[in-house]
Design an enzyme around this catalytic site. Structure first.
Site, PDB file in Angstrom:
ATOM      1  N   LYS A 120       0.480  -1.432   0.009  1.00 25.39           N
ATOM      2  CA  LYS A 120       0.101   0.062   0.096  1.00 25.39           C
ATOM      3  C   LYS A 120       1.007   1.135  -0.520  1.00 25.39           C
ATOM      4  O   LYS A 120       0.540   2.102  -0.587  1.00 25.39           O
ATOM      5  CB  LYS A 120      -0.624   0.146   1.043  1.00 25.39           C
ATOM      6  CG  LYS A 120      -2.680  -1.246   0.954  1.00 25.39           C
ATOM      7  CD  LYS A 120      -2.840  -0.911   2.800  1.00 25.39           C
ATOM      8  CE  LYS A 120      -4.189  -2.093   2.851  1.00 25.39           C
ATOM      9  NZ  LYS A 120      -4.807  -1.157   4.377  1.00 25.39           N
ATOM     10  N   ASP A 159      -8.422   1.160   3.951  1.00 24.11           N
ATOM     11  CA  ASP A 159      -9.193   0.006   4.562  1.00 24.11           C
ATOM     12  C   ASP A 159     -10.016  -0.444   3.039  1.00 24.11           C
ATOM     13  O   ASP A 159     -10.344   0.283   2.880  1.00 24.11           O
ATOM     14  CB  ASP A 159      -9.948   0.153   5.863  1.00 24.11           C
ATOM     15  CG  ASP A 159      -9.777  -0.633   6.200  1.00 24.11           C
ATOM     16  OD1 ASP A 159      -8.684  -1.625   6.697  1.00 24.11           O
ATOM     17  OD2 ASP A 159     -11.417  -1.776   5.971  1.00 24.11           O
ATOM     18  N   SER A 160      -9.076  -1.686   2.731  1.00 26.12           N
ATOM     19  CA  SER A 160      -9.511  -2.298   1.389  1.00 26.12           C
ATOM     20  C   SER A 160      -9.580  -4.057   1.828  1.00 26.12           C
ATOM     21  O   SER A 160     -10.009  -4.136   2.591  1.00 26.12           O
ATOM     22  CB  SER A 160      -8.519  -1.366   0.302  1.00 26.12           C
ATOM     23  OG  SER A 160      -6.968  -1.829   0.921  1.00 26.12           O
ATOM     24  N   GLY A 194      -1.944  -9.307  -2.444  1.00 28.78           N
ATOM     25  CA  GLY A 194      -3.086  -9.807  -2.146  1.00 28.78           C
ATOM     26  C   GLY A 194      -4.194 -10.686  -2.841  1.00 28.78           C
ATOM     27  O   GLY A 194      -3.509 -11.363  -3.683  1.00 28.78           O
ATOM     28  N   TYR A 195      -5.674 -10.126  -3.619  1.00 25.67           N
ATOM     29  CA  TYR A 195      -5.786 -10.962  -4.269  1.00 25.67           C
ATOM     30  C   TYR A 195      -5.623 -10.833  -5.842  1.00 25.67           C
ATOM     31  O   TYR A 195      -6.052 -11.323  -6.708  1.00 25.67           O
ATOM     32  CB  TYR A 195      -7.459 -10.681  -3.761  1.00 25.67           C
ATOM     33  CG  TYR A 195      -7.941 -11.085  -1.840  1.00 25.67           C
ATOM     34  CD1 TYR A 195      -8.576 -12.712  -2.243  1.00 25.67           C
ATOM     35  CD2 TYR A 195      -7.755 -10.211  -1.723  1.00 25.67           C
ATOM     36  CE1 TYR A 195      -8.612 -12.874  -1.024  1.00 25.67           C
ATOM     37  CE2 TYR A 195      -8.511 -10.937  -0.197  1.00 25.67           C
ATOM     38  CZ  TYR A 195      -8.906 -11.928   0.145  1.00 25.67           C
ATOM     39  OH  TYR A 195      -8.667 -12.955   1.054  1.00 25.67           O
TER      40      TYR A 195
HETATM   41  P1  ITT Z   1      -3.116  -1.760   7.431  1.00 25.09           P
HETATM   42  O1  ITT Z   1      -4.089  -2.242   7.729  1.00 25.09           O
HETATM   43  O2  ITT Z   1      -1.426  -1.859   8.290  1.00 25.09           O
HETATM   44  O3  ITT Z   1      -3.525  -0.819   6.230  1.00 25.09           O
HETATM   45  P2  ITT Z   1      -3.087  -4.267   5.691  1.00 25.09           P
HETATM   46  O4  ITT Z   1      -2.926  -5.724   5.111  1.00 25.09           O
HETATM   47  O5  ITT Z   1      -4.127  -5.197   7.206  1.00 25.09           O
HETATM   48  O6  ITT Z   1      -2.683  -3.470   6.422  1.00 25.09           O
HETATM   49  P3  ITT Z   1      -6.420  -3.970   5.195  1.00 25.09           P
HETATM   50  O7  ITT Z   1      -7.109  -4.520   6.793  1.00 25.09           O
HETATM   51  O8  ITT Z   1      -7.134  -2.762   5.092  1.00 25.09           O
HETATM   52  O9  ITT Z   1      -4.886  -3.707   5.203  1.00 25.09           O
HETATM   53  O10 ITT Z   1      -6.692  -5.687   4.391  1.00 25.09           O
HETATM   54  C1  ITT Z   1      -6.392  -5.162   3.095  1.00 25.09           C
HETATM   55  C2  ITT Z   1      -6.723  -6.817   2.965  1.00 25.09           C
HETATM   56  O11 ITT Z   1      -7.673  -6.496   1.135  1.00 25.09           O
HETATM   57  C3  ITT Z   1      -5.428  -6.893   2.158  1.00 25.09           C
HETATM   58  O12 ITT Z   1      -4.048  -7.031   2.862  1.00 25.09           O
HETATM   59  C4  ITT Z   1      -5.358  -7.482   0.635  1.00 25.09           C
HETATM   60  O13 ITT Z   1      -5.721  -8.765   1.305  1.00 25.09           O
HETATM   61  C5  ITT Z   1      -6.994  -7.466   0.118  1.00 25.09           C
HETATM   62  N1  ITT Z   1      -6.378  -5.525  -0.896  1.00 25.09           N
HETATM   63  C6  ITT Z   1      -6.337  -4.523  -0.488  1.00 25.09           C
HETATM   64  N2  ITT Z   1      -6.479  -3.977  -1.536  1.00 25.09           N
HETATM   65  C7  ITT Z   1      -5.823  -4.429  -2.304  1.00 25.09           C
HETATM   66  C8  ITT Z   1      -5.682  -4.478  -3.743  1.00 25.09           C
HETATM   67  O14 ITT Z   1      -5.139  -3.038  -4.358  1.00 25.09           O
HETATM   68  N3  ITT Z   1      -5.143  -5.449  -4.156  1.00 25.09           N
HETATM   69  C9  ITT Z   1      -5.022  -6.538  -4.685  1.00 25.09           C
HETATM   70  N4  ITT Z   1      -5.443  -7.069  -2.685  1.00 25.09           N
HETATM   71  C10 ITT Z   1      -5.963  -5.805  -2.105  1.00 25.09           C
END
Ligand code: ITT
Length: 195
Positions: free
Chosen positions: A13, A69-70, A151-152
């Protein structure tokens, strides 16, 4: 230039947000701020979780903090994994295990439509928060394609790019991604506020 602390522990991110924002801010990471916290995501929506993360970091640093948050919202799974995307296959951030669980859960589904959603929150040093969201539409493939992204990304086929986010270059992904759109919407809100 305004110092902006990225309130995330996800290095992917950080990289994407840095590329999208360009040189417009003096970006600081949590490591550079000597902050090591795993903020508990107790919110019921992407927006609530983004607000929680940005607020904690703004308070700790006294600086502007930006969070994201994503996650992936899959229609045939009733919106799952949604806000639980990072821990779909269990606690921790195991991208591989999450993809395997997703492909397994989708095995017999005909409707493959899905979207990535991002909520970004900017928390000011005075505690005020501005929030915005963005989405990217696509579908879930039956197998992984591509080696980029995180991620995905290898199983998310972007309608706009006509390839997976993992097959796309960083530039291509950042042109159409949920994160890019959320940041664009945030910028629009902020310029309204300051105009
Ligand atoms: P922070 O909370 O510290 O920012 P995190 O990875 O835990 O990091 P989230 O709780 O927002 O972040 O979880 C987002 C998840 O969604 C991430 O771990 C991926 O599995 C997925 N994700 C989000 N954006 C993505 C992207 O651009 N491409 C692929 N997967 C994504």
């Amino acid at each position: 230039m305004i110092e902006l602390v990225l309130a995330t522990n996800n290095a992917h991110k950080v990289e994407e947000i840095q590329q999208i924002l360009g040189g417009r801010f003096q970006i600081r990471t949590l490591a550079e701020e000597n902050i090591s916290v795993e903020v508990e995501e107790t919110g019921a929506s992407f927006a609530e979780n983004a607000i929680i993360k940005a607020s904690v970091i703004a308070k700790l640093t006294g600086k502007y903090a930006l969070s994201d948050d994503s996650g992936l919202v899959v229609a045939a799974l009733g919106g799952k994994p949604g806000i639980y995307s990072a821990r779909y296959a269990g606690e921790g951030h195991d991208d591989k295990a999450n993809i395997i669980k997703l492909l397994d859960d989708m095995q017999h589904k005909q409707d493959r439509s899905a979207k990535f959603v991002s909520a970004v929150a900017l928390c000011k040093p005075n505690g005020e928060v501005v929030i915005a969201e963005g989405a990217a539409e696509g579908e879930i493939l039956r197998e992984q394609r591509g080696a980029g992204g995180f991620g995905y990304d290898p199983v998310f086929f972007s309608h706009e790019l006509q390839k997976t986010f993992a097959e796309a270059t960083a530039q291509e992904k950042n042109a159409v991604s949920h994160r890019k759109r959320a940041l664009q919407n945030l910028a629009a809100k902020l310029s309204l506020e300051y105009s």
